[in-house]
Design a protein around this motif. Sequence first.
Motif, PDB file in Angstrom:
ATOM      1  N   LEU A  58       0.867  -1.235   0.043  1.00  0.00           N
ATOM      2  CA  LEU A  58       0.103   0.004   0.142  1.00  0.00           C
ATOM      3  C   LEU A  58       0.788   1.221  -0.142  1.00  0.00           C
ATOM      4  N   GLY A  59       2.137   1.310   0.621  1.00  0.00           N
ATOM      5  CA  GLY A  59       2.981   2.564   0.596  1.00  0.00           C
ATOM      6  C   GLY A  59       3.567   2.637  -0.847  1.00  0.00           C
ATOM      7  N   MET A  60       3.858   1.687  -1.330  1.00  0.00           N
ATOM      8  CA  MET A  60       4.071   1.545  -2.848  1.00  0.00           C
ATOM      9  C   MET A  60       3.179   2.353  -3.637  1.00  0.00           C
ATOM     10  N   LEU A  61       1.950   1.802  -3.445  1.00  0.00           N
ATOM     11  CA  LEU A  61       0.917   2.443  -4.302  1.00  0.00           C
ATOM     12  C   LEU A  61       0.485   3.824  -4.023  1.00  0.00           C
ATOM     13  N   GLU A  62       0.845   4.241  -2.602  1.00  0.00           N
ATOM     14  CA  GLU A  62       0.805   5.721  -2.347  1.00  0.00           C
ATOM     15  C   GLU A  62       1.595   6.474  -2.886  1.00  0.00           C
ATOM     16  N   LYS A  63       2.962   5.969  -2.857  1.00  0.00           N
ATOM     17  CA  LYS A  63       3.861   6.907  -3.652  1.00  0.00           C
ATOM     18  C   LYS A  63       3.843   7.009  -5.196  1.00  0.00           C
ATOM     19  N   GLY A  64       3.187   6.084  -5.647  1.00  0.00           N
ATOM     20  CA  GLY A  64       2.916   6.307  -7.139  1.00  0.00           C
ATOM     21  C   GLY A  64       3.827   5.709  -7.929  1.00  0.00           C
ATOM     22  N   HIS A  65       5.118   5.230  -7.527  1.00  0.00           N
ATOM     23  CA  HIS A  65       5.850   4.522  -8.381  1.00  0.00           C
ATOM     24  C   HIS A  65       6.478   3.338  -7.435  1.00  0.00           C
ATOM     25  N   ILE A  66       6.906   2.507  -8.337  1.00  0.00           N
ATOM     26  CA  ILE A  66       7.831   1.208  -7.532  1.00  0.00           C
ATOM     27  C   ILE A  66       9.243   1.106  -8.163  1.00  0.00           C
ATOM     28  N   THR A  67       9.947   0.895  -7.121  1.00  0.00           N
ATOM     29  CA  THR A  67      11.264   0.700  -7.749  1.00  0.00           C
ATOM     30  C   THR A  67      11.614  -0.643  -7.245  1.00  0.00           C
ATOM     31  N   VAL A  68      12.919  -1.000  -7.647  1.00  0.00           N
ATOM     32  CA  VAL A  68      13.512  -2.534  -7.878  1.00  0.00           C
ATOM     33  C   VAL A  68      13.545  -2.771  -6.390  1.00  0.00           C
ATOM     34  N   ASP A  69      14.089  -1.648  -5.652  1.00  0.00           N
ATOM     35  CA  ASP A  69      14.144  -2.163  -4.147  1.00  0.00           C
ATOM     36  C   ASP A  69      12.894  -2.550  -3.500  1.00  0.00           C
ATOM     37  N   ASP A  70      11.707  -1.978  -3.825  1.00  0.00           N
ATOM     38  CA  ASP A  70      10.478  -2.112  -3.442  1.00  0.00           C
ATOM     39  C   ASP A  70      10.176  -3.585  -3.743  1.00  0.00           C
ATOM     40  N   ILE A  71      10.341  -4.084  -5.052  1.00  0.00           N
ATOM     41  CA  ILE A  71      10.039  -5.414  -5.513  1.00  0.00           C
ATOM     42  C   ILE A  71      10.831  -6.279  -4.748  1.00  0.00           C
ATOM     43  N   LEU A  72      12.173  -6.026  -4.523  1.00  0.00           N
ATOM     44  CA  LEU A  72      13.004  -7.015  -3.818  1.00  0.00           C
ATOM     45  C   LEU A  72      12.532  -7.156  -2.284  1.00  0.00           C
ATOM     46  N   LEU A  73      11.986  -5.986  -1.728  1.00  0.00           N
ATOM     47  CA  LEU A  73      11.423  -6.197  -0.433  1.00  0.00           C
ATOM     48  C   LEU A  73      10.135  -7.179  -0.535  1.00  0.00           C
ATOM     49  N   LEU A  74       9.318  -7.007  -1.468  1.00  0.00           N
ATOM     50  CA  LEU A  74       8.165  -7.973  -1.787  1.00  0.00           C
ATOM     51  C   LEU A  74       8.546  -9.431  -1.937  1.00  0.00           C
ATOM     52  N   PHE A  75       9.722  -9.663  -2.565  1.00  0.00           N
ATOM     53  CA  PHE A  75      10.308 -11.055  -2.528  1.00  0.00           C
ATOM     54  C   PHE A  75      10.590 -11.450  -1.225  1.00  0.00           C
ATOM     55  N   ILE A  76      11.206 -10.570  -0.278  1.00  0.00           N
ATOM     56  CA  ILE A  76      11.699 -10.917   1.141  1.00  0.00           C
ATOM     57  C   ILE A  76      10.466 -11.412   1.756  1.00  0.00           C
ATOM     58  N   TYR A  77       9.395 -10.612   1.753  1.00  0.00           N
ATOM     59  CA  TYR A  77       8.051 -11.124   2.615  1.00  0.00           C
ATOM     60  C   TYR A  77       7.531 -12.370   2.029  1.00  0.00           C
ATOM     61  N   ALA A 102      18.464 -13.666   2.887  1.00  0.00           N
ATOM     62  CA  ALA A 102      19.705 -13.136   2.938  1.00  0.00           C
ATOM     63  C   ALA A 102      20.246 -12.358   1.615  1.00  0.00           C
ATOM     64  N   ILE A 103      20.324 -13.175   0.800  1.00  0.00           N
ATOM     65  CA  ILE A 103      20.754 -12.692  -0.577  1.00  0.00           C
ATOM     66  C   ILE A 103      20.148 -11.682  -1.192  1.00  0.00           C
ATOM     67  N   THR A 104      18.610 -11.981  -0.956  1.00  0.00           N
ATOM     68  CA  THR A 104      17.683 -10.971  -1.520  1.00  0.00           C
ATOM     69  C   THR A 104      17.771  -9.420  -0.895  1.00  0.00           C
ATOM     70  N   ALA A 105      18.121  -9.520   0.443  1.00  0.00           N
ATOM     71  CA  ALA A 105      18.261  -8.567   1.461  1.00  0.00           C
ATOM     72  C   ALA A 105      19.589  -7.781   0.977  1.00  0.00           C
ATOM     73  N   LEU A 106      20.704  -8.678   0.818  1.00  0.00           N
ATOM     74  CA  LEU A 106      21.912  -7.801   0.323  1.00  0.00           C
ATOM     75  C   LEU A 106      21.676  -7.185  -0.984  1.00  0.00           C
ATOM     76  N   THR A 107      21.108  -7.985  -1.922  1.00  0.00           N
ATOM     77  CA  THR A 107      20.834  -7.527  -3.318  1.00  0.00           C
ATOM     78  C   THR A 107      20.048  -6.191  -3.167  1.00  0.00           C
ATOM     79  N   ARG A 108      19.027  -6.222  -2.364  1.00  0.00           N
ATOM     80  CA  ARG A 108      18.442  -4.866  -2.195  1.00  0.00           C
ATOM     81  C   ARG A 108      19.193  -3.943  -1.644  1.00  0.00           C
ATOM     82  N   LEU A 109      20.207  -4.149  -0.512  1.00  0.00           N
ATOM     83  CA  LEU A 109      21.084  -3.111  -0.315  1.00  0.00           C
ATOM     84  C   LEU A 109      21.889  -2.653  -1.107  1.00  0.00           C
TER      85      LEU A 109
END
Length: 165
Positions: A58-77, A102-109
């Motif tokens: 919902l925060g991503m939708l509110e922002k109006g755009h989605i970054t790769v960072d956001d997509i990787l966060l969803l993969f972590i979930y 851990a790999i996804t979190a480091l990639t996101r970082l």
Amino acid sequence: MDTRQKDVQVKTNRVEAWRESMHNQAQSVGNLLVEAFHYLALFGIGGITAWASVVAFLGMLEKGHITVDDILLLFIYLELGAMVGIYFKTNHMPVRFLIYVAITALTRLMISDISHHHRPDMGVVYVSGAILLLGLAVLVVRFASSRFPSVSTSRRADERDTEES
């Protein structure tokens, strides 16, 4: 044996049987409490993971755009939710999934760091090395689980044969 010795022996056997019964009941109650806590914690973790992913989405939708960072966060979930689901089904914690998180979190970082700072530095090399080590860890875990399974293949075949008949 005289009557008195027999009475003592009978009383000793009764006391031992009572002790054994008490031990079995205590063990059953202990197992019940541990499993109840276990499932309660799993439901809590699963619910919190689902809630956090919905809030993030919902925060991503509110922002109006989605970054790769956001997509990787969803993969972590997603991976955390899959871990909880697998644990419910198999009662085993899949270590590989923790490594994937851990790999996804480091990639996101790393992506976040590069996109915000736009300069190459040793931090990128360190994070890349950590991702490589975690990738090798997945390889080792997969090899070890296929080479040395926790349930032997002959036992699995016996269980399959029993289920089919």
